[in-house]
Design an enzyme around this catalytic site. Sequence first.
Site: not given
Length: 276
Positions: A106, A48
């Site tokens: 992730h 991110y």
Amino acid sequence: MPETTTTDGLTLPRIGFGTAALKGQHGARTIAAALRTGYRLIDSAFNYENEGAVGAAVRSSGVPRDEVIVTSKLPGRHHAHDAAIAAIEESVYRTGLDHLDLYLIHWPNPSQGRYVEAWEALIEARERGLVRAIGVSNFLPEHVDRLVEATGVVPAVNQVELHPYFPQADQRADDASRGIVTEAWSPLGRASEVLQDPVLVRIAEGHGASVPEVILAWHARLGVVPLPKATALERQQQNLAAIDLELTDADVEAIASLARPDGRNNDQDPAVYEEF
Ligand code: A2P
């Protein structure tokens, strides 16, 4: 706020705050506002590119550090052991905090076949105190099986796409059978058509509530921890308050009928979809 405890002994609030796309100074201010509004679980990821903003928000919010669960996630390109350890260290450095509370793989990226190696690195990072608890994101039961067979360590959390069009009944049951807490990314379906769904609109009207509140109350009712992202303060407040909304059994049944076999937002099936 009522809480859920993971097998790692981490106490999670029943709703958290998603931060994808909240970065830089604006992101840090938005995340700090969420903390002051009452959120105590902040979700981030190496990819991110906002771990710095998350750390700045935690430090400037005035909320004691030990009351906040800061989460980040290991990207697919760093699954190899040494690269994974360096990435976790970088995540911690970027936040400017001395540890993170929850760290997840992730995506499993099954064609790379290195998520067990990544898991071993997360276990090591936990032993070193870089992170307090470890888990996964987007892991199917077969992927969790492989982690447990290889290491004996069960993830504390599995964070998956989960909203009324894609309620993940089988995945939730599998997580629950192993004591894994399921978290939901895109709990509001990224504000797509689900927010206009007539069944949800009717339920919301019946409670004098908004559709996002109904959706988040539904997550809580399923025992799932939703991680809605909201920029505007009013939305942050509204979403947090949703946790107190009590749905009826009939509401929950009606929402279950909205499930679609192809209900994922962007067709991101972890059996084949990969992120690096
Ligand atoms: P914004 O961030 O501009 O405030 P998800 O968490 O499923 O990914 O959805 C995030 C999207 O939903 C964002 O576009 C966010 O808008 C929007 N959103 C968040 N909370 C609400 C709300 N209470 N009402 C309407 N839209 C919302």
